[in-house]
Design an enzyme around this catalytic site. Sequence first.
Site, PDB file in Angstrom:
ATOM      1  N   HIS A  76      -0.454   7.642 -11.703  1.00 15.97           N
ATOM      2  CA  HIS A  76      -0.983   6.310 -12.032  1.00 15.97           C
ATOM      3  C   HIS A  76      -2.309   6.016 -11.320  1.00 15.97           C
ATOM      4  CE1 HIS A  76       1.008   4.459  -8.371  1.00 15.97           C
ATOM      5  NE2 HIS A  76      -0.042   3.662  -8.474  1.00 15.97           N
ATOM      6  N   SER A 227      -0.600   4.013  -2.660  1.00 11.58           N
ATOM      7  CA  SER A 227      -0.161   4.843  -3.784  1.00 11.58           C
ATOM      8  C   SER A 227      -0.812   6.215  -3.774  1.00 11.58           C
ATOM      9  CB  SER A 227      -0.528   4.170  -5.108  1.00 11.58           C
ATOM     10  OG  SER A 227       0.440   3.229  -5.433  1.00 11.58           O
ATOM     11  N   GLY A 228      -0.024   7.223  -4.148  1.00 10.25           N
ATOM     12  CA  GLY A 228      -0.541   8.591  -4.198  1.00 10.25           C
ATOM     13  C   GLY A 228      -0.430   9.303  -2.869  1.00 10.25           C
TER      14      GLY A 228
HETATM   15  C1  4AZ Z   1       1.411  -0.599  -5.490  1.00  9.92           C
HETATM   16  O1  4AZ Z   1       1.228  -1.646  -6.105  1.00  9.92           O
HETATM   17  C2  4AZ Z   1       2.625  -0.444  -4.663  1.00  9.92           C
HETATM   18  N1  4AZ Z   1       6.482  -1.093  -1.543  1.00  9.92           N
HETATM   19  C3  4AZ Z   1       2.808   0.703  -3.912  1.00  9.92           C
HETATM   20  C4  4AZ Z   1       3.949   0.851  -3.128  1.00  9.92           C
HETATM   21  C5  4AZ Z   1       4.897  -0.131  -3.119  1.00  9.92           C
HETATM   22  C6  4AZ Z   1       4.730  -1.278  -3.868  1.00  9.92           C
HETATM   23  C7  4AZ Z   1       3.579  -1.422  -4.633  1.00  9.92           C
HETATM   24  C8  4AZ Z   1       6.127   0.047  -2.276  1.00  9.92           C
HETATM   25  O2  4AZ Z   1       0.575   0.305  -5.528  1.00  9.92           O
END
Ligand code: 4AZ
Length: 280
Positions: A76, A227-228
């Site tokens: 993503h 993320s990632g």
């Molecule tokens: C996000 O929005 C996201 N609590 C990444 C990790 C988590 C929640 C949201 C985990 O990229």
Amino acid sequence: MLWLLLALPCLGGSVPRAPDPRPGRELVGIVGGCDVSARRFPWQVSLRFYSLRHGQWRHVCGGSLIHPQWVLTAAHCVQPEELEACAFRVQVGQLRLYDHDELTRVVKIIRHPQFNESLAARGGADVALLELEAPATLSEHVHPVSLPPAFLRVPPGKTCWVTGWGDIMYRKPLPPPYPLQEVDVPIVGNEDCGRQYQNHSGGPSEVIREDMLCAGREGRDSCQGDSGGPLVCRWNCSWVQVGVVSWGSFCGHQDFPGVYARVTSYVSWIRQYVPRFPGP
Ligand code: 4AZ
């Protein structure tokens, strides 16, 4: 003018979907983390996308070096699919984000074929591989992490670590000088995790899929901007990456652990493209 030349061949009018803050989120972040000391997580990388607005290669996601020339990240983070490799750069070996950037070009993006763009992270298979233009120069600060054997089961309750430059609270980005954050998080079993999500969503029955792994507890979690990035555990006296930061409801919320792509589900797919490091 340079930015225009750099960005133009790649942009094609599309920009990556920045993870948008959803209303009602109260807590977000590498919540409850602390600054990473040098050499502790030398596989952490920052994935960059050129921002016309800021005139800068901005951090969009984390990632991990799994070979001197390959990065593992979330699918993503590199959507939509039309985005080409040249739209991205990778920064290795940084503790403070943007501190003396020396970016490396990405020459190939391999998104997992089962990643579904409309379901996004919640649909699973949220993994992608980035091939770098040249192998990173390895040092104490730059070193690949090991992948687990496909049979490795991570027991619920085990303590693992997640790292990143993501937000530290809802709408509260990590402030300058952007020190990389780490936090220890307990692994949560898929059944428990699924129950927690279902209790609150009443949604579809299979919320937490087999190829996902949950970790975290109140005040200790990953979040937007992480993320990632890698979730790593100690195993047989070395570090292995068991998860890729993928999604979650809120962050650091007692009812919702963070959800990760389960790396053991994808090691054989990764091995089709990425040579073992160190070699056999
Ligand atoms: C996000 O929005 C996201 N609590 C990444 C990790 C988590 C929640 C949201 C985990 O990229």
